[in-house]
Every structure is written in C-alpha cells, then in structure tokens.
Motif scaffolding. Sequence first.
Motif, PDB file in Angstrom:
ATOM      1  N   GLN A   1     -47.587 -38.171  18.547  1.00  0.00           N
ATOM      2  CA  GLN A   1     -48.253 -37.148  17.828  1.00  0.00           C
ATOM      3  C   GLN A   1     -48.375 -38.432  16.748  1.00  0.00           C
ATOM      4  OE1 GLN A   1     -45.280 -34.265  18.015  1.00  0.00           O
ATOM      5  NE2 GLN A   1     -46.423 -32.896  17.821  1.00  0.00           N
ATOM      6  N   ALA A   2     -47.719 -39.336  16.437  1.00  0.00           N
ATOM      7  CA  ALA A   2     -48.174 -39.863  15.021  1.00  0.00           C
ATOM      8  C   ALA A   2     -49.289 -41.227  15.752  1.00  0.00           C
ATOM      9  CB  ALA A   2     -46.589 -40.782  14.810  1.00  0.00           C
ATOM     10  N   ALA A   3     -48.844 -41.724  16.420  1.00  0.00           N
ATOM     11  CA  ALA A   3     -49.595 -42.757  16.601  1.00  0.00           C
ATOM     12  C   ALA A   3     -50.844 -42.055  17.085  1.00  0.00           C
ATOM     13  CB  ALA A   3     -49.482 -42.565  18.480  1.00  0.00           C
ATOM     14  N   SER A   4     -51.715 -40.972  17.370  1.00  0.00           N
ATOM     15  CA  SER A   4     -52.406 -40.116  17.616  1.00  0.00           C
ATOM     16  C   SER A   4     -53.442 -40.036  16.826  1.00  0.00           C
ATOM     17  CB  SER A   4     -52.179 -38.639  18.793  1.00  0.00           C
ATOM     18  OG  SER A   4     -51.331 -39.343  19.824  1.00  0.00           O
ATOM     19  N   VAL A   5     -52.492 -40.128  14.742  1.00  0.00           N
ATOM     20  CA  VAL A   5     -53.405 -39.296  13.413  1.00  0.00           C
ATOM     21  C   VAL A   5     -54.289 -40.381  13.166  1.00  0.00           C
ATOM     22  CG1 VAL A   5     -52.835 -38.680  11.734  1.00  0.00           C
ATOM     23  CG2 VAL A   5     -50.946 -38.072  13.635  1.00  0.00           C
ATOM     24  N   PRO A   6     -53.820 -41.881  12.860  1.00  0.00           N
ATOM     25  CA  PRO A   6     -54.092 -42.457  11.728  1.00  0.00           C
ATOM     26  C   PRO A   6     -56.496 -42.382  12.065  1.00  0.00           C
ATOM     27  CG  PRO A   6     -52.285 -43.731  12.656  1.00  0.00           C
ATOM     28  CD  PRO A   6     -52.616 -42.452  13.362  1.00  0.00           C
ATOM     29  N   LEU A   7     -56.468 -43.227  12.538  1.00  0.00           N
ATOM     30  CA  LEU A   7     -57.698 -44.001  12.858  1.00  0.00           C
ATOM     31  C   LEU A   7     -58.665 -42.581  12.437  1.00  0.00           C
ATOM     32  CD1 LEU A   7     -58.941 -46.599  15.049  1.00  0.00           C
ATOM     33  CD2 LEU A   7     -60.539 -44.791  14.768  1.00  0.00           C
ATOM     34  N   VAL A   8     -58.619 -41.324  13.451  1.00  0.00           N
ATOM     35  CA  VAL A   8     -60.081 -40.725  14.082  1.00  0.00           C
ATOM     36  C   VAL A   8     -59.473 -39.126  12.735  1.00  0.00           C
ATOM     37  CG1 VAL A   8     -59.795 -40.417  16.123  1.00  0.00           C
ATOM     38  CG2 VAL A   8     -58.450 -39.166  15.190  1.00  0.00           C
ATOM     39  N   PHE A   9     -57.754 -39.413  11.952  1.00  0.00           N
ATOM     40  CA  PHE A   9     -58.170 -38.589  10.736  1.00  0.00           C
ATOM     41  C   PHE A   9     -58.695 -39.020   9.547  1.00  0.00           C
ATOM     42  CE2 PHE A   9     -55.413 -35.191  13.439  1.00  0.00           C
ATOM     43  CZ  PHE A   9     -56.159 -34.695  12.809  1.00  0.00           C
ATOM     44  N   LEU A  10     -58.432 -40.569   9.792  1.00  0.00           N
ATOM     45  CA  LEU A  10     -58.941 -41.090   8.481  1.00  0.00           C
ATOM     46  C   LEU A  10     -59.860 -41.208   8.883  1.00  0.00           C
ATOM     47  CD1 LEU A  10     -58.723 -43.407   6.382  1.00  0.00           C
ATOM     48  CD2 LEU A  10     -59.041 -45.364   8.402  1.00  0.00           C
ATOM     49  N   THR A  11     -61.156 -41.496  10.129  1.00  0.00           N
ATOM     50  CA  THR A  11     -61.820 -41.418   9.975  1.00  0.00           C
ATOM     51  C   THR A  11     -62.814 -40.150   9.325  1.00  0.00           C
ATOM     52  OG1 THR A  11     -62.471 -43.044  11.461  1.00  0.00           O
ATOM     53  CG2 THR A  11     -63.986 -41.786  11.068  1.00  0.00           C
ATOM     54  N   ALA A  12     -62.318 -39.205  10.017  1.00  0.00           N
ATOM     55  CA  ALA A  12     -62.947 -37.763   9.845  1.00  0.00           C
ATOM     56  C   ALA A  12     -62.634 -37.436   8.202  1.00  0.00           C
ATOM     57  CB  ALA A  12     -62.124 -37.218  10.518  1.00  0.00           C
ATOM     58  N   TRP A  13     -61.957 -37.694   7.911  1.00  0.00           N
ATOM     59  CA  TRP A  13     -61.161 -36.983   5.780  1.00  0.00           C
ATOM     60  C   TRP A  13     -62.129 -38.105   5.076  1.00  0.00           C
ATOM     61  CZ3 TRP A  13     -58.061 -33.112   4.184  1.00  0.00           C
ATOM     62  CH2 TRP A  13     -58.124 -33.560   2.813  1.00  0.00           C
ATOM     63  N   HIS A  14     -62.855 -39.261   5.572  1.00  0.00           N
ATOM     64  CA  HIS A  14     -63.363 -39.850   4.995  1.00  0.00           C
ATOM     65  C   HIS A  14     -65.061 -39.454   5.311  1.00  0.00           C
ATOM     66  CE1 HIS A  14     -64.984 -43.131   3.002  1.00  0.00           C
ATOM     67  NE2 HIS A  14     -65.389 -43.696   4.216  1.00  0.00           N
ATOM     68  N   MET A  15     -65.539 -38.643   6.402  1.00  0.00           N
ATOM     69  CA  MET A  15     -66.523 -38.616   6.265  1.00  0.00           C
ATOM     70  C   MET A  15     -66.531 -37.497   5.620  1.00  0.00           C
ATOM     71  SD  MET A  15     -67.111 -39.229  10.621  1.00  0.00           S
ATOM     72  CE  MET A  15     -68.778 -38.421  11.107  1.00  0.00           C
ATOM     73  N   LEU A  16     -65.860 -36.116   5.477  1.00  0.00           N
ATOM     74  CA  LEU A  16     -66.398 -34.780   4.902  1.00  0.00           C
ATOM     75  C   LEU A  16     -65.716 -34.502   4.073  1.00  0.00           C
ATOM     76  CD1 LEU A  16     -64.666 -32.603   8.053  1.00  0.00           C
ATOM     77  CD2 LEU A  16     -67.113 -32.457   6.925  1.00  0.00           C
ATOM     78  N   VAL A  17     -64.612 -35.086   3.494  1.00  0.00           N
ATOM     79  CA  VAL A  17     -64.217 -35.369   2.003  1.00  0.00           C
ATOM     80  C   VAL A  17     -65.192 -36.162   1.218  1.00  0.00           C
ATOM     81  CG1 VAL A  17     -62.027 -34.637   0.664  1.00  0.00           C
ATOM     82  CG2 VAL A  17     -62.314 -34.289   3.185  1.00  0.00           C
ATOM     83  N   ALA A  18     -64.662 -37.144   1.362  1.00  0.00           N
ATOM     84  CA  ALA A  18     -65.137 -38.579   0.886  1.00  0.00           C
ATOM     85  C   ALA A  18     -66.767 -38.514   0.666  1.00  0.00           C
ATOM     86  CB  ALA A  18     -64.119 -40.114   0.602  1.00  0.00           C
ATOM     87  N   LEU A  19     -67.281 -38.443   2.015  1.00  0.00           N
ATOM     88  CA  LEU A  19     -68.631 -38.696   1.578  1.00  0.00           C
ATOM     89  C   LEU A  19     -69.717 -37.371   2.287  1.00  0.00           C
ATOM     90  CD1 LEU A  19     -68.707 -42.309   4.254  1.00  0.00           C
ATOM     91  CD2 LEU A  19     -68.746 -41.860   1.851  1.00  0.00           C
TER      92      LEU A  19
ATOM     93  N   GLY B   1     -56.450 -44.483   0.591  1.00  0.00           N
ATOM     94  CA  GLY B   1     -56.482 -42.840  -0.648  1.00  0.00           C
ATOM     95  C   GLY B   1     -56.644 -41.980   0.721  1.00  0.00           C
ATOM     96  N   ASP B   2     -57.910 -41.792   1.442  1.00  0.00           N
ATOM     97  CA  ASP B   2     -57.996 -41.292   2.305  1.00  0.00           C
ATOM     98  C   ASP B   2     -57.542 -40.804   3.402  1.00  0.00           C
ATOM     99  OD1 ASP B   2     -60.919 -40.845   1.028  1.00  0.00           O
ATOM    100  OD2 ASP B   2     -61.411 -42.435   2.525  1.00  0.00           O
ATOM    101  N   LEU B   3     -56.929 -42.222   3.556  1.00  0.00           N
ATOM    102  CA  LEU B   3     -55.348 -41.833   4.924  1.00  0.00           C
ATOM    103  C   LEU B   3     -54.649 -40.892   4.123  1.00  0.00           C
ATOM    104  CD1 LEU B   3     -54.690 -42.432   7.853  1.00  0.00           C
ATOM    105  CD2 LEU B   3     -53.389 -44.587   6.889  1.00  0.00           C
ATOM    106  N   LEU B   4     -53.861 -41.757   2.974  1.00  0.00           N
ATOM    107  CA  LEU B   4     -52.318 -40.777   2.379  1.00  0.00           C
ATOM    108  C   LEU B   4     -52.410 -39.553   2.235  1.00  0.00           C
ATOM    109  CD1 LEU B   4     -51.345 -44.179   0.554  1.00  0.00           C
ATOM    110  CD2 LEU B   4     -49.999 -42.521   2.114  1.00  0.00           C
ATOM    111  N   GLU B   5     -53.816 -39.022   2.174  1.00  0.00           N
ATOM    112  CA  GLU B   5     -54.295 -37.852   1.784  1.00  0.00           C
ATOM    113  C   GLU B   5     -54.236 -37.433   2.616  1.00  0.00           C
ATOM    114  OE1 GLU B   5     -57.708 -37.666  -1.127  1.00  0.00           O
ATOM    115  OE2 GLU B   5     -57.356 -35.827  -1.571  1.00  0.00           O
ATOM    116  N   ALA B   6     -55.165 -37.959   3.782  1.00  0.00           N
ATOM    117  CA  ALA B   6     -55.020 -36.776   5.166  1.00  0.00           C
ATOM    118  C   ALA B   6     -53.761 -36.570   5.481  1.00  0.00           C
ATOM    119  CB  ALA B   6     -55.970 -37.694   6.700  1.00  0.00           C
ATOM    120  N   LEU B   7     -52.861 -37.417   5.760  1.00  0.00           N
ATOM    121  CA  LEU B   7     -51.899 -37.893   6.012  1.00  0.00           C
ATOM    122  C   LEU B   7     -50.824 -36.462   5.689  1.00  0.00           C
ATOM    123  CD1 LEU B   7     -50.779 -41.096   6.714  1.00  0.00           C
ATOM    124  CD2 LEU B   7     -51.351 -39.682   8.264  1.00  0.00           C
ATOM    125  N   SER B   8     -51.650 -36.325   3.889  1.00  0.00           N
ATOM    126  CA  SER B   8     -49.912 -35.342   3.387  1.00  0.00           C
ATOM    127  C   SER B   8     -50.501 -34.340   3.838  1.00  0.00           C
ATOM    128  CB  SER B   8     -50.409 -35.563   1.760  1.00  0.00           C
ATOM    129  OG  SER B   8     -51.867 -34.386   1.637  1.00  0.00           O
TER     130      SER B   8
END
Length: 340
Positions: A141-159, A293-300
């Motif tokens: 589960q942990a390995a399934s998180v970083p790249l896609v949640f980071l990418t989607a968080w950056h797209m929707l929240v940051a951009l 920053g996006d990654l740590l926010e999404a991970l929280s």
Amino acid sequence: MKAVRIHQFGGPEVLQYEDIPDPELRKDQVLVRVKACALNHLDLWVRKGLPGVKLPHILGSDIAGEIAAVGEYLSGFQMGQRVLIAPMHFCGRCVKCVAGLQNQCREFTVIGNAVDGGNCELIAVPAANVIPIPGSLDFNQAASVPLVFLTAWHMLVALASVRPGQTVLVLGASSGVGIAAIQIAKLFHCRVITTAGNEEKLEKARALGADYGIDHYKQKISEEVRRITNKEGVDIVVEHVGAATWDESVRSLKSGGTLVTCGATTGPNVAIDLRHLFARQLRLQGSYMGTMGDLLEALSHVFAGRMKPVVDRTFPLSELRAAHEYLEKSQMFGKVVVNP
Ligand SMILES: [Zn+2]
C-alpha cells in the motif's frame, strides 16, 4: 543483490533479473531494503527508451521498505524503520529548490527515470527522500501512494486551486492518478464525474467516492457531462489520457474552466481550437510530478486514513516482465506492485 536491469531499450523481454553489486552508501545517504516497488506508466516509457537514461538501468519509482543502514552524517533514523521514498531527484540548492519548487529544478528527475530506481533489493537515497510510514499501511500500500498522489495533488490543489463545491471531471478512474484525483476532489467536497472502460471499474470508482461514472467506450464524455451538469460543464478536468480524450475533455469544461494534464498515455499530439480557448476563457495547465511540499501534504491525508491507495496485484520482482505485460494490457484497477 538481486535487481532487474535493462541493458537496451525495448519490450518486456529487455528486463533482466540478475545479480549486481550492492549500492555504496554515501555518508549523507540512507540505505533502504526494498520491500515493495509499484509500477507506473513511466516505467514503460523508460523501458522503451527516453533521453537521459544511461544503460544499464534499474526502473521503478515508487518504493517502500525498511532502513538497512544510515550514513554517519545523519541522525533521526532508526535501523529497521518502515519508510517510503519520495520518488524524485533534485539538487536541493538552486533557486527553484530552495523556493520549494523541486519539480522545476534543472536536475529534477523521477527516481527510476534518469537515476536508478527500486526494482532491486537495496537503494541508497538522500535523507530528504526518506519518509516514515505508519503501521496502518503495509509495504504494498505504501509503495502505491507517492507518485500518483503527489501528481494528482499538485494538479488539483497546487495548480487548479480546487475549491469546495466545484465539479471535477477525472479521466481514467482505474489509473493510479485517477484513483488519487477522485479521492482528493472528494476531500475538497467536490462533485466528481469520472470515466472508465467498463461498469465493474465504474463501480469501484463510485466506492472511492465518485458521484457519476461515464463508460468512455459506450458514452460520449462531453454529452454526459453536459447532461449531468445541466449544460454548464465542469470547473476542472484532470487529464492524463491524451489524444483519445483531449477533445472531449476540452468540450467538458465550463467557461473559465481549467484543464490540467500530466500525461499522454494514448498519444501526445492534439489539436486546439483557439476560438474555444479565448472565447470560453479556458485555462490549459501542464503538470509534472509535484513538490516535496505537495507530497508531504498529500501523505498526511493518506496516513490519517482520509485517502487510501488501491493495490490491484503483486508480482515477485523476478517476474517483472509479466508485471509489465499486465500493466500494458490496462486491465487493472489500482497499482501493480513487485516484491523483491
Ligand atoms: Zn535544484
């Protein structure tokens, strides 16, 4: 250690399971024993050949494992600690990095792209990349998180600056980015419309919170969006499919809406009708990975259980070829993970 390397670019047959020397640990690095490494479409592109990839090369961006050794300059890590690895490489010193915009660093690359990745037993990485994980997540589960949640968080929240109550169209519900984007949009109390290739996948998307599902083989996306939104269109489209859906995605936007794209799985060349772009005041936004920053926010939110990774299937690392073939068939819902 055991690793899968490519010595040439090509099909799944270029993936070779072999013995190679253990990585040498620098004094400012952490050595991680890889327990799980999730696949991404990027693995397929790198395997087929991308500029900047030096051969032989180890693929794999999304890594979770245990700390096996700690460089002597570092403190605050424990042997055996369960961690995931931020899937990015950056210089840490340039004006972009110190501003927190790691994905605009000139040295920026994804782990497993221009630097070796996690399809192996041991990997040495800088301390900044090492993030402890809670006991509630297993390694797959942990390995399934970083790249896609980071990418989607950056797209929707940051951009795209998603706001509560907006309507968001997420293309490709069964993909990693789709699964993450649906959950992020729901976290912001948005109305979510998503697409998939069959009813079974749409049902799983609804279970993740999607409000409406469109079968992109049987229904016309923009027509369904118009019907669902009472002809208004959506505020944000999360695109990563590319040529096959681009026109439908642009048509689905409301005036002043934002299309944000991070990929082109079905092909990179699309047409833009400039009259639609200016008259409807659309915003077309490109996105690549995201910031620490996006990654740590999404991970929280993932660590708190407000969003969850979806694992479709695991393979032993020795069967990475079969895992690539499975990913290329696009029959999965969620992440494909290999275990060394
Ligand atoms: Zn930098």
